[in-house]
Design an enzyme around this catalytic site. Sequence first.
Site, PDB file in Angstrom:
ATOM      1  N   GLU A   1      46.715  80.684 -70.235  1.00 29.94           N
ATOM      2  CA  GLU A   1      45.847  81.554 -69.448  1.00 29.94           C
ATOM      3  C   GLU A   1      46.478  82.045 -68.147  1.00 29.94           C
ATOM      4  OE1 GLU A   1      43.038  82.907 -69.998  1.00 29.94           O
ATOM      5  OE2 GLU A   1      42.306  81.921 -71.785  1.00 29.94           O
TER       6      GLU A   1
ATOM      7  N   SER B   1       3.607  32.234 -80.160  1.00 29.87           N
ATOM      8  CA  SER B   1       4.173  30.888 -79.967  1.00 29.87           C
ATOM      9  C   SER B   1       5.477  30.872 -79.187  1.00 29.87           C
ATOM     10  CB  SER B   1       4.409  30.236 -81.337  1.00 29.87           C
ATOM     11  OG  SER B   1       3.190  30.065 -82.031  1.00 29.87           O
TER      12      SER B   1
END
Length: 697
Positions: free
Chosen positions: A85, A345
């Site tokens: 680029e 429990s």
Amino acid sequence: MKRRWKFTIGLGACLFMAVSTYAGLEWADRAYPPPLDSAGVVSAEVLDADGQLLRAFATPEGRWRLKTDVEDVDPRFLAMLIGYEDRRFYAHGGIDLRAIGRAAFQLLTNGRIVSGASTLSMQVARLIEPRETRSFSAKLLQVARAIQIERRLTKREILQLYLTHAPYGGNIEGVRAASLAWFGKEPKRLTVAEAALLVALPQSPEQRRPDRHPQAAIAARERVLTRAAVAEVTGEGEAERAEDDPVPRKRLQLPAYAAHLAEAAIRKRPGAEDYRSTLKLGIQQRLEDVAREASARLAPKVSLAMVMADAKTGEIVGEVGSANYFDAGRSGWIDMTRVLRSPGSTLKPFIYGLAFEQRLVSQETMIEDRPADFFGYRPKNFDMTYQGEVTVRQALQLSLNVPAVRLLDAVGPSRLMIRFRRADVHPVLPPNETPGLAIGLGGVGITLKDLVQAYAALANGGQPVRVGNGIDEKPAVLDNEALLEPQAIWNVTDILSDLLPPTGARRLGIAYKTGTSYGYRDAWSVGYDGRYVLGVWVGRPDNGAVPGIAGYMTAAPILFEAFSRSGVPITPHPAAPAGAVRLSQTELPIGQRRFSMTASGLIRSALGGGTREPAPQIVYPPEGAKVDLGAEAGDMSPLVLKLQGGRPPFRWLANGKPLAELSRRRTNEWLPEGAGFSTLTVIDAAGRAASVRVFVE
């Protein structure tokens, strides 16, 4: 003279124009700065303990834009990007005059645009201030913005803006979001083919989307790979091999783990860019996989939740609030780790721990499992049957209700609640009720997170820890008294670690307990090794009954699967502390061979009444006393022990170790081994016990 005057006037005019132009540009630069503030709007991210992405949120305009720093991407990708680029990115001031000249010459000689002259700085200007039309004036503005950006930001900051805002098709912006969407991974390690595709897509993101236009994506990638500057980066032969790699044909969903925790974080601190949690991405992924698979085997309206915590630090490392956040049929949006439910429990191990600590029982002590009436409270076992006489070990492993209530009656419900407060756990009683025997069978409300916090103390040798909420509530090792003595914890863990795993599961070396609430509304299973605690809840969020669910059959298989697939290595339980030993029934003191006692300490007669003989009580030293026996001088004196009540002969124990012989006297002596905390216990002939904790100095 006249010529010199004209030259002076001309020079002055030029200087005036130059100064005016410069001043005008400076004024324009200050009056119309680039919109860099708006460029800072990025997706909020929820991260795990190592900084890995758990979940991202779209920006207000619906963009997936993850903030990307230079360190977040593969260095080879950066080199390829600049090579393709903007080769002179680090040399120019926003515009590349050589590139402009080259592009103009190619336009004149070819009659069409062959290459562009846009720099990365110009592309950043376009990304943060999109233009509606491709006009000459728009291009001039882009050039001016690029120069402004270069004046304000470093090259590194400009590059990071590009990495964050570059378009990649649809609502995907930035290299991180693109890599996650197309490759399912962060861009720190990219193949040559992957890096080339990410370089190529931003030039024409919609026309090159690999899921819609794969051939265009392949062609664009090839152009990147054949660029000479890129070939220098890839290495010999790598570009050719990369051309054979397929492009992704499906856009992937960005990470969306820990939905409930992430939503809670956003609500508590809106507007932040990132939220660091204590979760571990790998553990969270596996727990969610287990939850999703398990939910497919459950009834349509049944949900499940899991919490996994580090018992040494209190950090939550994995949390599942529901199997599917978006499943409306299961009310998936409700975080069931924070909802009060009946624990069934699962509180029984703490009752037994208190009984062990007070020397009321040992593992092989016989206890009755027969119908009993506790002042109108008549507990029944889950299967409505009774086992007769069983050992305490069997009673806990079988989760028998009547023996648990007998022990709770002896140790006292209030004492149990006080112990929970040591662990910063606060079970909620029904309105206007005081602690009663029903709490031993689930007659309180507790959250899954708090239940895991209580069990974390068992895994941490009795030292309570505060389990955080995963985000802003800091976990901590609490500076409180121990939840239970080490000997009591060892007994509980020894019993629970010998439980058979659920059908189809293999032994993992964990201690675990299950629970089922009244009316089949909740199924629980909590397990721990020497480091981690995992809790599982299954039920309906609307508290409706689910016929057939049970802790052992429904929740325990999920617990074992989740623990084994979590990825954490199983840490062995600590070795038995001093004074902790399993004795056979014949080796037990006569008073501990059979448990038969009321809450007041009176011995039950065969007819259910009680004798008038009170339980033993240690009157010296008192509970919590500091006793100076000369430990610092190195010549310690014995401590005189005194008791009242009880039936002789008496057995004294110091830190679980019996003193020399049985004694019929109500006084005795004990010579400590050293300074520090010690627990003194006396057991009478009826098996009743009393304990005090003292500090010797």
